[in-house]
Design a protein around this motif. Structure first.
Motif, short mmCIF file in Angstrom:
data_model
loop_
_atom_site.label_atom_id
_atom_site.label_comp_id
_atom_site.label_asym_id
_atom_site.label_seq_id
_atom_site.Cartn_x
_atom_site.Cartn_y
_atom_site.Cartn_z
N ARG A 134 -4.45 29.83 33.68
CA ARG A 134 -3.40 29.91 32.50
C ARG A 134 -3.29 29.02 31.54
NH1 ARG A 134 1.70 27.76 35.34
NH2 ARG A 134 0.92 25.70 34.86
N GLY A 135 -2.97 29.17 30.45
CA GLY A 135 -3.04 28.53 29.12
C GLY A 135 -4.63 28.59 28.32
N TYR A 136 -5.38 29.37 28.91
CA TYR A 136 -6.78 29.23 28.39
C TYR A 136 -6.77 29.29 26.90
CZ TYR A 136 -11.18 31.88 26.78
OH TYR A 136 -12.24 32.44 26.22
N ARG A 137 -6.26 30.64 26.31
CA ARG A 137 -6.47 30.49 24.73
C ARG A 137 -5.78 29.38 23.90
NH1 ARG A 137 -8.26 34.46 21.21
NH2 ARG A 137 -7.40 34.25 19.14
N SER A 142 -5.95 24.36 20.81
CA SER A 142 -5.58 23.01 20.92
C SER A 142 -6.61 22.05 20.63
CB SER A 142 -4.72 22.54 22.05
OG SER A 142 -5.10 22.42 23.05
N LEU A 143 -7.86 22.12 21.71
CA LEU A 143 -8.88 21.31 21.40
C LEU A 143 -9.93 21.41 20.37
CD1 LEU A 143 -10.19 19.26 23.25
CD2 LEU A 143 -11.82 21.16 24.19
N LEU A 144 -9.91 22.83 19.87
CA LEU A 144 -10.84 23.17 18.84
C LEU A 144 -10.02 23.80 17.57
CD1 LEU A 144 -13.56 24.74 21.12
CD2 LEU A 144 -13.45 22.23 19.98
N PRO A 145 -9.26 23.06 16.83
CA PRO A 145 -8.08 23.83 16.13
C PRO A 145 -8.74 24.30 14.66
CG PRO A 145 -8.16 21.19 15.95
CD PRO A 145 -9.09 21.48 16.98
N THR A 165 2.51 24.36 20.95
CA THR A 165 3.75 24.15 21.81
C THR A 165 3.03 23.98 23.10
OG1 THR A 165 4.94 25.76 20.32
CG2 THR A 165 5.56 25.60 22.59
N ASN A 166 2.24 24.44 23.30
CA ASN A 166 1.64 24.34 24.95
C ASN A 166 0.59 23.16 24.94
OD1 ASN A 166 3.41 26.50 25.52
ND2 ASN A 166 1.81 28.00 25.01
N ALA A 167 0.63 22.11 24.06
CA ALA A 167 -0.50 21.20 24.26
C ALA A 167 -0.84 20.72 25.68
CB ALA A 167 0.20 19.90 23.56
N ARG A 168 -2.09 20.40 25.54
CA ARG A 168 -2.97 20.16 26.92
C ARG A 168 -2.22 18.88 27.61
NH1 ARG A 168 -8.07 18.29 24.75
NH2 ARG A 168 -6.77 17.72 23.17
N PRO A 184 -5.65 22.58 31.65
CA PRO A 184 -4.56 22.89 32.70
C PRO A 184 -5.11 23.47 33.88
CG PRO A 184 -4.78 24.55 30.73
CD PRO A 184 -5.73 23.39 30.56
N THR A 185 -4.41 23.49 34.87
CA THR A 185 -5.13 23.92 36.28
C THR A 185 -4.41 25.42 36.36
OG1 THR A 185 -3.14 23.01 37.51
CG2 THR A 185 -5.16 21.68 37.25
N SER A 186 -5.11 26.20 37.27
CA SER A 186 -4.78 27.37 37.64
C SER A 186 -3.61 27.23 38.98
CB SER A 186 -5.86 28.40 37.89
OG SER A 186 -6.53 27.54 39.00
N GLU A 187 -2.56 26.93 38.72
CA GLU A 187 -1.56 26.90 39.89
C GLU A 187 -0.97 28.01 40.29
OE1 GLU A 187 1.37 23.54 38.65
OE2 GLU A 187 0.12 23.47 37.00
#
Length: 187
Positions: A134-137, A142-145, A165-168, A184-187
């Motif tokens: 979840r949140g992959y893209r 966010s890491l590689l802007p 918005t969905n910052a790490r 993010p983890t895959s919850e």
């Protein structure tokens, strides 16, 4: 006007794709698919569709294959057996395009290693288990802007807004972003 041979960006990639290579050491014995023999004055290397499980020994091997390996700008490692993003990739500071799709990279946190590549603009990671998290893209962007393309898809303004918005999430904290973040983890 300079000749094609004098302009490495116009020389075709050194192509070791589909050569059944399982280790970097084998590159020195393998024949490139086309073009003149190494060392070649190119900034691009194809190692896709092989059986590479690691990249140990890549810098010294490239010293023998490329005229200027520190200027490597385009590297295709897609469809191999990589399970991690080897830190050796961070030594190629001129990299602009890195293709890692179709491997077995499981942890999204592996992408953190690429944050030190100042010129990286195009990255492919799809077809790796990490893509299912979840949140992959948003995490990657966010890491590689500075990426302009992720997984062969242009980065849009909406992608950038979603990444902001969905910052790490920080270690031990919930979804606040900023330094010391983790995948993010895959919850």
């Amino acid at each position: 006007m300079p000749s094609r041979r004098e302009r490495p960006e116009l020389v075709p990639p050194l192509d070791f794709s589909f050569c059944c290579i399982s280790s970097i050491d084998e590159l020195l014995q393998a024949q490139p698919r086309a073009g003149p023999s190494p060392p070649r004055p190119t900034h691009a290397l194809r190692l896709n569709n092989n059986s590479l499980g690691g990249l140990g020994g890549l810098p010294p091997t490239l010293e023998q294959l490329l005229v200027c390996p520190t200027q490597l700008r385009w590297l295709d490692l897609s469809f191999n057996r990589l399970t991690v993003i080897d830190p050796v990739l961070t030594t190629f500071r001129a990299l602009r395009s890195l293709q890692l799709h179709g491997n077995s990279i499981g942890s999204l946190a592996e992408v953190d290693k690429l944050g030190v590549l100042p010129h990286l603009r195009r990255l492919t990671l799809h077809g790796n288990p990490m893509e299912e998290q979840r949140g992959y893209r948003s995490y990657v962007l966010s890491l590689l802007p500075h990426l302009t393309s992720l997984d062969f898809s242009g980065v849009t303004r909406q992608d950038r807004e979603d990444a902001a918005t969905n910052a790490r999430p920080q270690h031990g904290k919930k979804n606040r972003g900023g330094p010391g973040c983790r995948a993010p983890t895959s919850e």
